[in-house]
Enzyme design. Structure first.
Site, mmCIF file in Angstrom:
data_model
loop_
_atom_site.group_PDB
_atom_site.id
_atom_site.type_symbol
_atom_site.label_atom_id
_atom_site.label_comp_id
_atom_site.label_asym_id
_atom_site.label_seq_id
_atom_site.Cartn_x
_atom_site.Cartn_y
_atom_site.Cartn_z
ATOM 1 N N ALA A 78 0.872 -1.166 0.000
ATOM 2 C CA ALA A 78 0.000 0.000 0.000
ATOM 3 C C ALA A 78 0.916 1.225 0.000
ATOM 4 O O ALA A 78 2.096 1.127 0.344
ATOM 5 C CB ALA A 78 -0.899 -0.016 1.226
ATOM 6 N N GLY A 132 0.828 -4.963 1.133
ATOM 7 C CA GLY A 132 -0.379 -5.027 0.310
ATOM 8 C C GLY A 132 -0.134 -5.675 -1.043
ATOM 9 O O GLY A 132 -1.065 -6.215 -1.642
ATOM 10 N N GLU A 164 -0.470 -9.271 -0.363
ATOM 11 C CA GLU A 164 -1.899 -9.532 -0.121
ATOM 12 C C GLU A 164 -2.705 -9.489 -1.419
ATOM 13 O O GLU A 164 -3.648 -10.259 -1.598
ATOM 14 C CB GLU A 164 -2.425 -8.499 0.886
ATOM 15 C CG GLU A 164 -1.781 -8.688 2.252
ATOM 16 C CD GLU A 164 -2.066 -7.565 3.228
ATOM 17 O OE1 GLU A 164 -1.879 -6.391 2.847
ATOM 18 O OE2 GLU A 164 -2.478 -7.865 4.353
ATOM 19 N N GLU A 196 5.058 -4.990 7.207
ATOM 20 C CA GLU A 196 4.358 -3.933 7.938
ATOM 21 C C GLU A 196 4.895 -3.745 9.354
ATOM 22 O O GLU A 196 4.831 -2.655 9.912
ATOM 23 C CB GLU A 196 2.853 -4.242 8.015
ATOM 24 C CG GLU A 196 2.112 -4.103 6.695
ATOM 25 C CD GLU A 196 2.065 -5.389 5.884
ATOM 26 O OE1 GLU A 196 2.852 -6.325 6.152
ATOM 27 O OE2 GLU A 196 1.227 -5.453 4.964
#
Ligand code: HXC
Length: 260
Positions: free
Chosen positions: A66, A109, A112, A132
């Protein structure tokens, strides 16, 4: 449709290729990028001439996560009220198979995102990780849950708590990816398109049913999942394609599926 952060093309008549295209930021998944991705996926899902979707990034990065710069100053009240990043899950409602072709970094992300796809192929350069923890946070796009289903507790804990990146070979040994393709620029995308083309040669109604029942295994108990599979299997006896597929076998010829 004209997009700013992604590219779309049709390398095969029945295969849509979506390429994440924010190379300078290693395909960091900012909100407008994800909105475009969701739109492109929905368009492909609604287009009856498309049978499979390939999702890829660049040679250097599938996606490095992200967008940290976009997120860094957000407050709890904002992310909570606006359901920040909840729209990511929209892609799990796509009915057609999505094949991820991963080269380079698939982090946070980005990892993911790959895990939300149906099949993952990796280039030897692929690196998967949930870093993260190094940013003072945890996965938020399903990584902790999807990894736990796939690789079990100890490996998930190691990835989530240390942030260590794993190699393509480890990802393959652990079952995160279905296989590592041979080295070379673009090889993994070529291979993913070939898988998409192979799927496109089947009855699309049974492909959709196959995806639906496999996904049920991650949601249901074994007894419920088995019953669901059996019911969908029974249902397919109502299709022309089941009659065609089985008659063709008995007559020793190739089936001609009509997707009905
Ligand atoms: C914003 C990013 C980014 C990210 C890289 N960039 N990753 N920008 N968000 N996730 C930008 C860098 O700031 C830099 O921009 C450019 O991309 C190139 O990156 P470099 O760091 O210079 O490249 P390199 O030294 O080769 O290192 C590559 C890297 C590193 C190891 C992948 O970039 C990295 O650690 N990125 C962050 C990975 C990460 O923590 N991901 C998890 C994010 S959190 P400039 O402008 O300086 O050139 C997350 C939560 C998910 O994903 C929640 C989902 C719902």
């Amino acid at each position: 449709t004209q997009y700013n952060y992604i590219l779309t093309s049709r390398p095969e008549p029945a295969v849509t290729l979506i390429t994440l295209n924010r190379p300078k930021a290693l395909n960091a998944l900012c909100s407008p990028l994800f909105a475009e991705l969701n739109q492109a996926l929905r368009e492909a899902d609604d287009d009856s001439s498309v049978s499979a979707i390939v999702l890829t990034g660049s040679d250097r990065a599938f996606a490095a996560g992200a967008d940290i710069k976009e997120m860094k100053d957000l407050e709890f009240s904002e992310v909570y009220k606006t359901r920040f990043l909840e729209d990511w899950a929209e892609m799990t409602r796509i009915r057609k198979p999505i094949i991820a072709a991963v080269s380079g970094y698939a982090l946070g992300g980005g990892c993911e995102l790959a895990l939300m796809c149906d099949i993952i192929l990796a280039s030897p350069t692929a690196k998967f990780g949930q870093p993260e923890i190094n940013l003072g946070t945890i996965p938020g796009g399903g990584g902790s849950q999807r990894l736990a289903h796939i690789v079990g507790k100890s490996r998930t804990m190691e990835m989530v708590l240390t942030g260590r990146m794993i190699s393509a070979q480890e990802a393959s040994d652990w079952g995160i990816v279905s296989r590592v393709v041979k080295e070379g620029d673009g090889e993994v995308v070529k291979e993913a398109i070939a898988v998409g083309k192979e799927i496109a040669s089947k009855s699309q109604i049974s492909v959709q049913a196959g995806k639906e029942v496999v996904n049920a295994a991650y949601e249901l108990t074994l007894a419920e999942g088995l019953r669901f599979e059996r019911r969908i299997f029974h249902g397919l006896f109502a299709t022309k394609d089941q009659k065609e597929g089985m008659s063709a076998f008995a007559q020793k010829r190739k089936p001609n599926f009509v997707n009905e």
